[in-house]
Design a protein around this motif. Structure first.
Motif, PDB file in Angstrom:
ATOM      1  N   THR A  35      -4.114  -3.564  10.340  1.00 11.42           N
ATOM      2  CA  THR A  35      -4.569  -2.486  10.305  1.00 11.42           C
ATOM      3  C   THR A  35      -4.560  -1.907   8.490  1.00 11.42           C
ATOM      4  N   ASP A  36      -5.652  -1.140   8.159  1.00 10.51           N
ATOM      5  CA  ASP A  36      -5.691  -0.845   6.804  1.00 10.51           C
ATOM      6  C   ASP A  36      -4.195  -0.451   6.144  1.00 10.51           C
ATOM      7  N   ASP A  37      -3.344   0.193   6.898  1.00  4.15           N
ATOM      8  CA  ASP A  37      -2.175   0.611   6.281  1.00  4.15           C
ATOM      9  C   ASP A  37      -1.409  -0.677   6.157  1.00  4.15           C
ATOM     10  N   GLU A  38      -1.518  -1.444   6.779  1.00  7.81           N
ATOM     11  CA  GLU A  38      -0.606  -2.947   6.900  1.00  7.81           C
ATOM     12  C   GLU A  38      -1.053  -3.609   5.705  1.00  7.81           C
ATOM     13  N   TRP A  39      -2.277  -3.739   5.561  1.00  2.11           N
ATOM     14  CA  TRP A  39      -3.103  -4.692   4.552  1.00  2.11           C
ATOM     15  C   TRP A  39      -2.460  -3.798   3.059  1.00  2.11           C
ATOM     16  N   ALA A  40      -2.636  -2.644   2.934  1.00  4.18           N
ATOM     17  CA  ALA A  40      -2.121  -1.944   1.803  1.00  4.18           C
ATOM     18  C   ALA A  40      -0.987  -2.140   1.525  1.00  4.18           C
ATOM     19  N   ALA A  41      -0.053  -2.211   2.479  1.00  4.32           N
ATOM     20  CA  ALA A  41       1.420  -2.347   2.426  1.00  4.32           C
ATOM     21  C   ALA A  41       1.650  -3.731   1.567  1.00  4.32           C
TER      22      ALA A  41
ATOM     23  N   ARG B 400      -5.195   6.510  -1.451  1.00  5.74           N
ATOM     24  CA  ARG B 400      -6.131   5.738  -2.287  1.00  5.74           C
ATOM     25  C   ARG B 400      -6.091   4.321  -1.940  1.00  5.74           C
ATOM     26  N   PHE B 401      -4.814   3.778  -2.179  1.00 10.42           N
ATOM     27  CA  PHE B 401      -4.652   2.334  -2.088  1.00 10.42           C
ATOM     28  C   PHE B 401      -5.142   1.527  -0.708  1.00 10.42           C
ATOM     29  N   ARG B 402      -4.705   2.286   0.306  1.00 10.56           N
ATOM     30  CA  ARG B 402      -5.219   1.967   1.505  1.00 10.56           C
ATOM     31  C   ARG B 402      -6.677   2.041   1.777  1.00 10.56           C
ATOM     32  N   ASP B 403      -7.194   3.243   1.147  1.00 13.28           N
ATOM     33  CA  ASP B 403      -8.784   3.495   1.380  1.00 13.28           C
ATOM     34  C   ASP B 403      -9.500   2.840   0.317  1.00 13.28           C
ATOM     35  N   GLY B 404      -8.952   2.028  -0.673  1.00 15.02           N
ATOM     36  CA  GLY B 404      -9.974   1.515  -1.618  1.00 15.02           C
ATOM     37  C   GLY B 404     -10.505   2.423  -2.681  1.00 15.02           C
ATOM     38  N   ALA B 405      -9.917   3.806  -2.756  1.00 17.10           N
ATOM     39  CA  ALA B 405     -10.713   4.439  -3.683  1.00 17.10           C
ATOM     40  C   ALA B 405      -9.372   4.662  -4.797  1.00 17.10           C
TER      41      ALA B 405
END
Lengths: 97, 417
Positions: A35-41, B400-405
């Protein structure tokens, strides 16, 4: 300036090294399934440990190799350095291999 | 609150300065508050002040593990400017600068805001292009910033080594005339005094050891070294210790804490008329009203909570300053120190709600938070009072880190700023 014990070259001054940030963060095997959250983590979230912290160093102006160090961030004392592929010692609580 | 004025100063002077009172109380913590602010630095004190003065929240406590203004507020090099590249940054830093301009009057406390000009030097073609881009971007945002030739730099700041044999010669500079300095301790004390007068409880020597949450997830209070205190809204403004505090509520943040150093020289007569910054060769210097040269150094390369840094970091900065201002080669340094700064991946702050209901965070100001103190406090107060960000801090989320912003001032400045 820290005195850092390179596992390959022995003790050298900090100026010979570059810091590589928190150690033992494995790149996800299948990024597309995250998920986006897992990748951001994976990309951005860090433990920022107050206490015993495992981090990567590279002996840039020496042998050029990466290795890991266990350092107490409240004293900056390096308890141990170890080679890539090894694990932090078991008695070092807080380690997240 | 004892009102300060020229007349009150004169009267006190004629009566032997015997009538000065304590400027804020030292209360025992109450069992319950509407809002708890964790962290009694400039940003936390400002947050409490604006909550009470502009957003109508009356029952507020500030919990500080040491003494107010004893962390980065009392350790920074007091530079104020708002000439950031991106619109989001320009918005929040300019909001702060506008508040700085009227702050002494608003607080009835002299914070010694001194718009003496901040001159950022360019030493190579990339710097010249980048700074000119900053000048244009700032002007589009209504923020003053102008380009100076090397001769104009020399005229504005005569001690600079222009046209000499520097390894990285001065090729020009970007000048923000409204930029300058303020007295860091006075900022903490001024906000503390004004907040206390509005009924805010400032509780020192009170370290938060836990954040209590209801079974449904929302915050209900904190555990501290002075007992448990209830509150349905908690704002964490703890700079380098933010990760530690937020861990208590199970919130992970994209932060790393690094030691950042500063130092001062022996005091000398007025010689340095403005603030000079040089990102490329890494020098930040101004002269305090006491006459000391106030010098900012860099961060260490590794995370740490020791509030000290490596001496070679300081040396590196002094090398650059001796090149920039050869007259300073004979100056002796009085003392140096470190503070722990919390740095985000894009070098922009987080002023936002968190995934935990009732828990808010104001962090990630990195190496340049002092300049933002009033603006940071004002928008954070708004966020806590209304349970939603206002339009100035809306971009500064965790997501913003998750969303690329991301708001990538790290790339814009090419160094920590």
């Amino acid at each position: 300036m820290l005195l850092i014990n390179c596992p390959y070259c022995g003790p050298r001054p900090e100026a010979e090294f570059v810091n590589g940030g928190q150690a033992h963060i494995a790149r996800p095997a299948d990024p597309m399934s995250l998920t986006d959250d897992e990748w951001a983590a994976y990309l951005y979230m860090r433990d920022n440990t107050k206490g015993l912290h495992h981090e990567r160093w590279r002996h840039a102006n020496g042998c050029g190799r990466f290795f890991n160090a266990s350092r107490d961030t409240t004293t900056d004392i390096i308890k141990r350095t170890y080679r890539m592929g090894e694990r932090p010692e078991a008695e070092h609580q807080g380690a997240k291999p | 609150m004892q009102k300060f004025s020229a007349l009150s100063l004169l009267r006190a002077g004629l009566t032997g300065h015997a009538g000065w009172q304590r400027q804020w109380r030292s209360p025992e913590p109450k069992p319950t508050y509407d809002v708890i602010i964790v962290g009694g630095g400039g940003h936390g004190l400002a947050t409490a002040y604006y909550l009470a003065s502009r957003y109508g929240v009356k029952n507020i406590a500030i919990l500080e593990k040491g003494w107010i203004g004893g962390g980065n507020t009392g350790r920074n090099t007091t530079i104020i400017r708002s000439n950031y590249l991106f619109d989001e940054s320009a918005g929040i830093y300019e909001h702060a600068l506008k508040l700085w301009e009227g702050l002494s009057q608003e607080l009835n406390y002299n914070v010694m805001y001194s718009p003496r000009g901040v001159l950022m030097l360019a030493h190579n073609i990339h710097d010249v292009q980048s700074f000119k881009r900053h000048v244009h971007a700032n002007r589009l945002n209504g923020i003053d910033n102008e380009w100076l030739s090397p001769a104009e730099c020399k005229e504005f700041c005569p001690p600079l080594n222009v046209g000499g044999s520097m390894r990285y010669p001065i090729l020009g500079g970007a000048l923000q005339r409204r930029g300058g300095t303020a007295r860091h301790d006075a900022v903490a004390w001024g906000y503390a005094r004004a907040a206390d007068a509005l009924g805010v409880d400032i509780i020192e020597n009170c370290e938060v050891t836990g954040i209590r949450r209801a079974p449904t997830g929302e915050v209900v209070g904190v555990d501290t070294t002075r007992g448990s205190i209830n509150a349905k809204r908690i704002g964490v403004v703890a700079a380098g210790s933010t990760s530690t505090v937020m861990n208590m509520a199970g919130v992970r943040l994209p932060l790393e804490s690094f030691p950042l150093q500063a130092l001062v020289s022996e005091p000398v007569k007025p010689i340095f008329p403005c603030v000079v910054m040089s990102n490329t060769i890494h020098a930040y210097i101004s002269q305090s009203d006491k006459g000391e040269m106030v010098i900012g150094a860099g961060t260490d390369v590794y995370t740490s909570y020791t509030q000290r840094g490596g001496l070679h970091i300081v040396n590196h900065t002094l090398d650059a300053i001796c090149e920039l201002v050869p007259a300073f080669r004979r100056l002796r340094m009085l003392r140096n120190w470190g503070g722990i700064v919390d740095v985000t991946p894009d070098r922009s702050p987080i002023v936002a709600k968190t995934p935990v209901s009732g828990l808010y965070v104001n962090c990630g100001w990195g190496t340049g938070g002092f300049k933002a103190t009033p603006g940071s406090g004002e928008v954070f107060a708004s966020t806590i009072a209304k349970d939603e960000p206002n339009k100035i801090n809306a971009p500064f989320t965790i997501e913003r880190f998750r969303d690329g912003a991301v708001i990538d001032e790290a790339a814009a400045a090419a160094v920590a700023h």
